[in-house]
Design an enzyme around this catalytic site. Structure first.
Site, mmCIF file in Angstrom:
data_model
loop_
_atom_site.group_PDB
_atom_site.id
_atom_site.type_symbol
_atom_site.label_atom_id
_atom_site.label_comp_id
_atom_site.label_asym_id
_atom_site.label_seq_id
_atom_site.Cartn_x
_atom_site.Cartn_y
_atom_site.Cartn_z
ATOM 1 N N GLY A 14 0.813 -1.222 0.000
ATOM 2 C CA GLY A 14 0.000 0.000 0.000
ATOM 3 C C GLY A 14 0.845 1.270 0.000
ATOM 4 O O GLY A 14 0.604 2.187 -0.799
ATOM 5 N N GLU A 158 -0.633 -6.907 -7.337
ATOM 6 C CA GLU A 158 0.650 -6.194 -7.369
ATOM 7 C C GLU A 158 1.788 -7.189 -7.585
ATOM 8 O O GLU A 158 1.829 -8.216 -6.941
ATOM 9 C CB GLU A 158 0.833 -5.420 -6.055
ATOM 10 C CG GLU A 158 2.079 -4.566 -6.029
ATOM 11 C CD GLU A 158 2.223 -3.725 -7.294
ATOM 12 O OE1 GLU A 158 1.331 -2.909 -7.581
ATOM 13 O OE2 GLU A 158 3.222 -3.911 -8.019
ATOM 14 N N LEU A 224 7.552 -18.560 -9.825
ATOM 15 C CA LEU A 224 8.828 -18.013 -9.341
ATOM 16 C C LEU A 224 9.410 -18.910 -8.246
ATOM 17 O O LEU A 224 10.586 -19.266 -8.270
ATOM 18 C CB LEU A 224 8.634 -16.590 -8.812
ATOM 19 C CG LEU A 224 8.368 -15.517 -9.870
ATOM 20 C CD1 LEU A 224 7.983 -14.198 -9.201
ATOM 21 C CD2 LEU A 224 9.593 -15.309 -10.755
ATOM 22 N N CYS A 273 5.178 -13.786 0.910
ATOM 23 C CA CYS A 273 4.171 -14.224 -0.064
ATOM 24 C C CYS A 273 4.335 -15.622 -0.665
ATOM 25 O O CYS A 273 3.331 -16.304 -0.842
ATOM 26 C CB CYS A 273 4.079 -13.197 -1.184
ATOM 27 S SG CYS A 273 3.466 -11.626 -0.559
ATOM 28 N N PHE A 336 14.971 -11.474 4.614
ATOM 29 C CA PHE A 336 14.704 -12.595 3.692
ATOM 30 C C PHE A 336 15.392 -12.428 2.349
ATOM 31 O O PHE A 336 15.492 -13.375 1.574
ATOM 32 C CB PHE A 336 13.196 -12.827 3.535
ATOM 33 C CG PHE A 336 12.488 -11.926 2.554
ATOM 34 C CD1 PHE A 336 12.047 -10.669 2.924
ATOM 35 C CD2 PHE A 336 12.242 -12.351 1.255
ATOM 36 C CE1 PHE A 336 11.395 -9.846 2.023
ATOM 37 C CE2 PHE A 336 11.578 -11.542 0.346
ATOM 38 C CZ PHE A 336 11.160 -10.278 0.733
HETATM 39 P P1 NAD Z 1 1.535 -5.526 5.340
HETATM 40 O O1 NAD Z 1 1.274 -6.383 6.512
HETATM 41 O O2 NAD Z 1 2.861 -4.844 5.220
HETATM 42 O O3 NAD Z 1 0.426 -4.381 5.254
HETATM 43 C C1 NAD Z 1 -0.927 -4.622 5.466
HETATM 44 C C2 NAD Z 1 -1.476 -3.463 6.300
HETATM 45 O O4 NAD Z 1 -2.897 -3.554 6.333
HETATM 46 C C3 NAD Z 1 -1.015 -3.466 7.763
HETATM 47 O O5 NAD Z 1 -0.342 -2.249 8.047
HETATM 48 C C4 NAD Z 1 -2.317 -3.600 8.577
HETATM 49 O O6 NAD Z 1 -2.299 -2.858 9.788
HETATM 50 C C5 NAD Z 1 -3.329 -3.043 7.599
HETATM 51 N N1 NAD Z 1 -4.709 -3.463 7.837
HETATM 52 C C6 NAD Z 1 -5.189 -4.715 8.067
HETATM 53 N N2 NAD Z 1 -6.528 -4.685 8.194
HETATM 54 C C7 NAD Z 1 -6.912 -3.380 8.048
HETATM 55 C C8 NAD Z 1 -8.168 -2.694 8.062
HETATM 56 N N3 NAD Z 1 -9.308 -3.376 8.232
HETATM 57 N N4 NAD Z 1 -8.175 -1.352 7.881
HETATM 58 C C9 NAD Z 1 -7.018 -0.666 7.711
HETATM 59 N N5 NAD Z 1 -5.804 -1.250 7.673
HETATM 60 C C10 NAD Z 1 -5.760 -2.595 7.833
HETATM 61 O O7 NAD Z 1 1.276 -6.423 4.052
HETATM 62 P P2 NAD Z 1 1.870 -6.224 2.577
HETATM 63 O O8 NAD Z 1 3.207 -6.872 2.482
HETATM 64 O O9 NAD Z 1 1.699 -4.801 2.174
HETATM 65 O O10 NAD Z 1 0.873 -7.141 1.751
HETATM 66 C C11 NAD Z 1 -0.469 -6.767 1.545
HETATM 67 C C12 NAD Z 1 -1.047 -7.667 0.474
HETATM 68 O O11 NAD Z 1 -0.295 -7.504 -0.752
HETATM 69 C C13 NAD Z 1 -0.977 -9.164 0.792
HETATM 70 O O12 NAD Z 1 -2.124 -9.782 0.284
HETATM 71 C C14 NAD Z 1 0.242 -9.635 0.028
HETATM 72 O O13 NAD Z 1 0.144 -10.986 -0.344
HETATM 73 C C15 NAD Z 1 0.209 -8.759 -1.213
HETATM 74 N N6 NAD Z 1 1.513 -8.528 -1.857
HETATM 75 C C16 NAD Z 1 2.631 -8.266 -1.106
HETATM 76 C C17 NAD Z 1 3.846 -8.004 -1.746
HETATM 77 C C18 NAD Z 1 5.095 -7.732 -0.961
HETATM 78 O O14 NAD Z 1 6.174 -7.652 -1.553
HETATM 79 N N7 NAD Z 1 5.052 -7.555 0.341
HETATM 80 C C19 NAD Z 1 3.918 -7.957 -3.141
HETATM 81 C C20 NAD Z 1 2.746 -8.198 -3.875
HETATM 82 C C21 NAD Z 1 1.549 -8.480 -3.228
HETATM 83 C C1 UGA Z 2 8.117 -11.908 -4.839
HETATM 84 C C2 UGA Z 2 7.983 -11.804 -6.361
HETATM 85 O O1 UGA Z 2 9.284 -11.719 -6.947
HETATM 86 C C3 UGA Z 2 7.152 -10.596 -6.760
HETATM 87 O O2 UGA Z 2 6.954 -10.593 -8.168
HETATM 88 C C4 UGA Z 2 5.801 -10.656 -6.034
HETATM 89 O O3 UGA Z 2 5.026 -9.507 -6.328
HETATM 90 C C5 UGA Z 2 6.035 -10.743 -4.538
HETATM 91 O O4 UGA Z 2 6.833 -11.907 -4.242
HETATM 92 C C6 UGA Z 2 4.795 -10.908 -3.727
HETATM 93 O O5 UGA Z 2 3.761 -11.289 -4.217
HETATM 94 O O6 UGA Z 2 4.958 -10.684 -2.533
HETATM 95 P P1 UGA Z 2 9.650 -10.790 -2.980
HETATM 96 O O7 UGA Z 2 9.133 -11.897 -2.133
HETATM 97 O O8 UGA Z 2 9.585 -9.414 -2.463
HETATM 98 O O9 UGA Z 2 8.875 -10.781 -4.381
HETATM 99 O O10 UGA Z 2 11.178 -11.076 -3.346
HETATM 100 P P2 UGA Z 2 11.901 -12.061 -4.382
HETATM 101 O O11 UGA Z 2 12.975 -11.316 -5.034
HETATM 102 O O12 UGA Z 2 10.954 -12.774 -5.257
HETATM 103 O O13 UGA Z 2 12.589 -13.119 -3.420
HETATM 104 C C7 UGA Z 2 11.823 -14.063 -2.699
HETATM 105 C C8 UGA Z 2 12.767 -15.049 -2.018
HETATM 106 O O14 UGA Z 2 13.392 -15.895 -2.966
HETATM 107 C C9 UGA Z 2 13.917 -14.368 -1.258
HETATM 108 O O15 UGA Z 2 14.145 -15.043 -0.043
HETATM 109 C C10 UGA Z 2 15.095 -14.508 -2.202
HETATM 110 O O16 UGA Z 2 16.325 -14.481 -1.546
HETATM 111 C C11 UGA Z 2 14.799 -15.881 -2.797
HETATM 112 N N1 UGA Z 2 15.439 -16.091 -4.109
HETATM 113 C C12 UGA Z 2 15.125 -15.294 -5.165
HETATM 114 C C13 UGA Z 2 16.345 -17.130 -4.253
HETATM 115 O O17 UGA Z 2 16.627 -17.874 -3.301
HETATM 116 N N2 UGA Z 2 16.920 -17.323 -5.477
HETATM 117 C C14 UGA Z 2 16.627 -16.549 -6.555
HETATM 118 O O18 UGA Z 2 17.192 -16.792 -7.643
HETATM 119 C C15 UGA Z 2 15.701 -15.511 -6.388
#
Ligand code: NAD
Ligand code: UGA
Length: 471
Positions: A14, A158, A224, A273, A336
């Site tokens: 977000g 995302e 992935l 994730c 991580f």
């Molecule tokens: P996060 O835990 O960092 O953020 C989620 C936020 O939502 C928290 O700050 C929490 O307090 C808030 N929240 C929960 N319920 C709420 C409510 N009812 N009203 C207002 N706020 C509320 O999580 P994130 O890493 O940002 O991931 C969010 C989503 O995006 C997940 O579904 C995840 O799978 C997806 N996603 C994450 C990544 C990533 O790299 N972290 C990448 C792509 C997709």
């Molecule tokens: C991953 C995906 O790459 C994103 O496209 C996706 O949006 C996101 O998850 C999500 O949905 O949360 P992220 O988890 O942030 O992104 O990071 P990555 O770069 O994918 O790495 C994930 C894990 O795999 C890490 O622990 C990294 O060290 C490991 N990794 C990655 C390996 O061990 N080997 C590789 O070659 C690549």
């Protein structure tokens, strides 16, 4: 014309996503709302709640201009034209599907709030990663509570990765928007498309139906993660045969149909994730009677668990004469992956917990992870980290065998062994001669990321284990 966007959830997705929308769309007011007062306070301070290269710059340019962070979610929902929902969608910890199914509690409470406070038509965008058909459930909640208000639900998953989030958002491979195949659904897709068109080339914006968009996100993460489990499976065979995984992966990746990215063998994938989304996919397959398909994907996670266990069991414990009790083991890197302070599902948790069960003393250094975070990670139950309710209830007593320092030389002083668990660039530049001189002998180095040159370290005197490389 979109005038105001509200995003529910100011987390890793977000926060950066909305900051980039605000930067690229100066005419739109963007508000990111969260229930966590601490998180919003941090977003409004000089110390942002997440470390992400380039993020601070974007936030500083827009914050207070057209980007705002607030806890007044209701107010901003009612004023917005588009509402992104980017809350956590963790793995269920109890009840039916525990350990696999996605827990949509947070999503549902956000949807109910939207239904309660909306007074005009809204586009509600699924930004969180959700099971296929979630949009249908959300539509039910919204329409059953509405007072003649038209809600359109879109899926806009995302794809950013942490550590490169800003680059990924500036230059996305693709933006995927799924909606209903009705005139209202298509109009909503066009409205969101216009927002992204401010900086994303038209040919990178893919439109789809809701179910294809929702499933594409789970499928992309599964593919992935599968690559990492595949390369790690081959790395185990390399260790058993004398082949070198860096050479094998390079040779395999040269085939353009395979490609060179995402073939680095490692201590195992972490992050918030991959595991959660694959388990979610496994559960979906099981619910549709596809048990063989479910097993296929489940094995990607099992291979990852095996990899994490092997580093502790077959490397550290076995090589150190099956006796690490009271021995100091230094851990370099706890996040991580590099360039993030995020520790969610990091392989370091499993390795450290394994060493703690063996009664080792561990000393941890990571340039971006705090002691408080590490202690919390080492005392938490599996999957609890993504459930704010569990976090609030927790007041962990620190693990005594663990020390955390802000200095790699301090962490390694007097250690019997070093485990490199995150590929921070700075670990390539350390003075390993100095480190060796200050360690107990024989001095072991376990490189779970293939960061160091094993031959050079062997010349210094270390006994080196590197993932998938000859001993
Ligand atoms: P996060 O835990 O960092 O953020 C989620 C936020 O939502 C928290 O700050 C929490 O307090 C808030 N929240 C929960 N319920 C709420 C409510 N009812 N009203 C207002 N706020 C509320 O999580 P994130 O890493 O940002 O991931 C969010 C989503 O995006 C997940 O579904 C995840 O799978 C997806 N996603 C994450 C990544 C990533 O790299 N972290 C990448 C792509 C997709
Ligand atoms: C991953 C995906 O790459 C994103 O496209 C996706 O949006 C996101 O998850 C999500 O949905 O949360 P992220 O988890 O942030 O992104 O990071 P990555 O770069 O994918 O790495 C994930 C894990 O795999 C890490 O622990 C990294 O060290 C490991 N990794 C990655 C390996 O061990 N080997 C590789 O070659 C690549």
């Amino acid at each position: 014309m979109v005038k105001k966007i509200c995003c529910i959830g100011a987390g890793y997705v977000g926060g950066p996503t909305m900051a980039v929308i605000a930067l690229k769309c100066p005419s739109i007011e963007v508000v990111v709302a969260d229930i966590s007062v601490d998180r919003i306070t941090a977003w409004n301070s000089d110390l942002l709640p997440i470390y992400e290269p380039g993020l601070e710059d974007v936030v500083k340019k827009c914050r207070g201009v057209n980007l705002f962070f607030s806890t007044d979610t209701e107010k901003h929902i009612s004023e917005a034209d588009i509402i992104f929902v980017s809350v956590n969608t963790p793995t269920k910890t109890c009840g039916i599907g525990a350990g696999k199914a996605a827990d949509l509690t947070y999503w549902e409470s956000a949807a109910r709030m939207i239904a309660d406070v909306a007074k005009s038509d809204k586009i509600v965008v699924e930004k969180s990663t959700v099971p296929v058909k979630t949009a249908e459930a959300i539509e039910k909640i919204l329409t059953h509570n509405s007072k003649g208000i038209n809600f359109q639900v879109l899926s806009n998953p995302e794809f950013l990765a942490e550590g490169t989030a800003i680059q990924d958002l500036f230059y996305p491979d693709r933006v995927l928007i799924g909606g209903r195949e009705t005139p209202g659904g298509q109009k909503a897709i066009e409205t969101l498309k216009e927002v992204y068109s401010n900086w994303v080339p038209e040919d990178r914006i893919i439109t789809a139906n809701l179910w294809s968009a929702e499933l594409s996100k789970l499928a992309a993460n599964a593919f992935l993660a599968q690559r990492i489990s595949s390369v790690n499976a081959i790395s185990a065979l390399c260790e058993a045969t004398g082949a070198d995984i860096t050479v094998v992966a390079d040779a395999v990746g040269k085939n353009t149909s395979i490609g060179p990215e995402f073939l680095s063998a490692s201590v195992g994938f972490g992050g918030s994730c991959f595991q959660k989304d694959i388990l979610n996919l496994v559960y979906l397959c099981e619910c549709h009677g596809l048990s063989e398909v479910a097993l296929y994907w489940k094995h990607v996670v099992q291979m990852n668990d095996y990899q994490k266990d092997e580093v502790c069991r077959a490397w550290v414990v076995a090589s150190m004469f099956n006796a690490v009790s009271d021995k100091k083991i230094a851990i370099l890197g706890f996040a991580f992956k590099k360039d993030t302070g995020d520790t969610r599902e990091t392989a370091a948790i499993d390795v450290c917990k394994g060493l703690l069960r063996e009664k080792a003393e561990i000393s941890i250094y990571d340039p971006h992870v705090t002691e408080d975070q590490i202690q919390r990670d080492l005392t938490m139950n599996k999957f609890d980290w993504d459930h704010p309710i569990h976090l609030q209830q927790m007041s962990p007593s620190p693990v005594k065998q663990v020390t955390v320092t802000w200095d790699a030389y301090e962490a390694t002083k007097g250690a019997h062994g070093i485990c490199i668990l995150t590929e921070w660039d700075e670990f390539k530049q350390l003075d390993y001669k100095k480190i060796y001189d200050n360690m107990k002998k024989p001095a072991f180095l376990f490189d779970g990321r293939n960061v160091v040159d094993p031959e050079k370290l062997r010349e210094i005197g270390f006994i080196v284990y590197s993932i998938g490389r000859p001993l």
